[in-house]
Design a protein around this motif. Structure first.
Motif, short mmCIF file in Angstrom:
data_model
loop_
_atom_site.label_atom_id
_atom_site.label_comp_id
_atom_site.label_asym_id
_atom_site.label_seq_id
_atom_site.Cartn_x
_atom_site.Cartn_y
_atom_site.Cartn_z
N HIS A 113 44.27 41.14 49.74
CA HIS A 113 45.19 40.78 48.65
C HIS A 113 46.65 40.99 49.05
CE1 HIS A 113 42.53 39.81 45.24
NE2 HIS A 113 41.67 40.65 45.79
N TRP B 224 36.02 46.00 41.05
CA TRP B 224 36.80 47.24 41.08
C TRP B 224 38.20 46.97 41.62
CZ3 TRP B 224 32.94 51.58 40.99
CH2 TRP B 224 33.51 52.77 40.53
N ALA B 225 38.26 46.19 42.71
CA ALA B 225 39.56 45.87 43.32
C ALA B 225 40.44 45.09 42.36
CB ALA B 225 39.34 45.09 44.61
N LYS B 226 39.85 44.12 41.66
CA LYS B 226 40.62 43.31 40.70
C LYS B 226 41.18 44.19 39.59
CE LYS B 226 38.26 38.89 41.45
NZ LYS B 226 37.36 37.86 40.86
N TYR C 176 32.38 46.06 44.12
CA TYR C 176 33.66 46.40 44.75
C TYR C 176 34.76 45.39 44.42
CZ TYR C 176 31.39 50.01 47.60
OH TYR C 176 30.72 51.14 48.02
N LYS C 177 34.40 44.10 44.40
CA LYS C 177 35.42 43.08 44.12
C LYS C 177 35.95 43.22 42.70
CE LYS C 177 33.83 39.67 47.49
NZ LYS C 177 33.30 38.30 47.69
N LEU D 70 39.45 45.10 51.02
CA LEU D 70 39.71 44.18 49.91
C LEU D 70 41.19 44.17 49.53
CD1 LEU D 70 36.61 44.94 47.65
CD2 LEU D 70 37.08 42.78 48.84
N LEU D 71 41.80 45.32 49.47
CA LEU D 71 43.22 45.41 49.13
C LEU D 71 44.08 44.72 50.20
CD1 LEU D 71 43.32 49.07 47.82
CD2 LEU D 71 43.57 46.99 46.44
N GLU E 203 44.56 55.50 50.04
CA GLU E 203 43.33 55.82 49.31
C GLU E 203 42.72 57.12 49.80
OE1 GLU E 203 39.01 53.93 48.00
OE2 GLU E 203 40.12 53.01 49.65
N MET F 262 37.14 49.23 50.06
CA MET F 262 38.26 48.96 49.17
C MET F 262 39.53 48.68 49.97
SD MET F 262 39.42 48.45 46.15
CE MET F 262 37.96 48.91 45.21
#
Length: 247
Positions: free
Chosen positions: A61, A26-28, A23-24, A57-58, A46, A54
Motif C-alpha cells: 500500500h 485487517w490491513a484495510k 490479514y487483508k 501488505l502495508l 510494527e 502485515m
C-alpha cells in the motif's frame, strides 16, 4: 516431547496454521484508522510483527514498514518473506525497546499485547512506542477480551497437517486467573515439540486507566472489532488508537 519457547517450533508452520486470519481485511482497517487519525503517515513500525505478513501488505500500500518480534525464529521467517525489500527487522522485547529511529505510526496487532504478563508492563510498552514516534504519531493496538475467551476458546481446539508437519492446538480460558492458554504440539522431523502460550486478559478499563495515568499518550479511539463503534467488554476484540503527547 520437547518443550520450547513460544513461536519457536510454531514459526515453521505459523503461516499455515493462521491461514484463515483475514490479514487483508485487517490491513484495510488499520489503514482506515491511519487515514482518520494520522492522514499524512508514511512510516510504520510494527511490534510483534511475526512472520511479516502485515508488513508485506502495508508495503504494497506504499508505506515504509519495519518491525520487531520477541521470537528470533519468527523474524527469520519474516526475513525470508520480505527478502529483497529494504526493510529493517529486529529481535526484541516490546516493553523495553529503543532503536533511535522515528515513525509516524506504531502498531501492535493480533492481541499481541495480551502476552504482557502484568498490567505494569504496559508502561514499558507505551514508553517503547512513544520513543519510536514523531510528535504527531499514533499508536494502534488491539486486545482480546474476556468475552472472546469465554465464547470462542473451544473453537480454537484444532489439529491437522501443514504440508508434512502434524500439529495439535488446545485452547482454554482460566477465568479465575483471567489467563487464556494455547498449547501446541508440533511434530517436526519425527520430534514432537510442545509450546505453551499464555495470554493475560485485561479489562478495557484497566488499559484505559494505565493510558490516562501515563505521560506518553491520550486515547483518541477505542473501537469494537473492525469498526468505529465504541469498544466494550462485550466486544470480542477492541482496537485502541493513542495519540502521542508532546514531549
Amino acid at each position: 516431547m520437547i518443550q520450547t519457547e513460544p513461536y519457536t517450533a510454531l514459526a515453521e508452520i505459523y503461516d499455515c496454521v493462521m491461514r484463515d486470519v483475514p490479514y487483508k481485511k485487517w490491513a484495510k482497517y488499520v489503514i482506515k484508522l491511519i487515514q482518520k487519525f494520522c492522514p499524512n503517515a508514511e512510516q510504520i513500525f510494527e511490534f510483534a510483527c511475526g512472520t511479516g505478513t502485515m508488513l508485506a501488505l502495508l508495503r504494497k500500500h506504499g508505506f515504509v514498514a519495519d518491525g520487531m518480534d520477541y521470537s528470533k525464529a519468527m523474524i527469520n521467517k519474516a526475513r525470508e518473506k520480505l527478502r529483497g525489500e529494504d526493510v529493517k527487522l529486529f529481535v526484541g522485547d516490546m516493553s523495553d525497546f529503543k532503536i533511535g529511529e522515528k515513525y509516524d505510526v506504531v502498531l501492535c496487532l493480533y492481541d499481541s499485547v495480551n502476552y504482557l504478563s502484568d498490567i505494569v508492563k504496559f508502561h514499558g510498552l507505551f514508553k517503547s512506542a512513544w520513543d519510536l514516534l514523531y510528535d504527531w504519531g499514533i499508536f494502534i493496538f488491539d486486545v482480546s477480551t474476556e468475552y472472546n475467551s469465554v465464547q470462542n476458546a473451544s473453537l480454537m481446539n484444532v489439529s491437522g497437517w501443514c504440508s508434512e508437519v502434524k500439529y495439535k492446538r488446545r485452547s482454554y480460558y482460566l477465568k479465575s486467573e483471567r489467563v487464556h492458554i494455547n498449547e501446541f504440539e508440533i511434530e517436526l522431523n519425527g520430534v514432537v515439540y510442545f509450546e505453551k502460550h499464555v495470554q493475560r486478559i485485561y479489562k478495557i478499563s484497566e488499559i484505559e486507566d494505565v493510558v490516562k495515568g501515563s505521560d506518553f499518550f491520550e486515547i483518541v479511539g477505542c473501537f469494537d472489532g473492525f469498526s468505529f463503534i465504541k469498544g466494550s467488554e462485550w466486544s470480542e476484540r477492541v482496537h485502541f488508537v493513542l495519540k502521542k503527547k508532546e514531549s
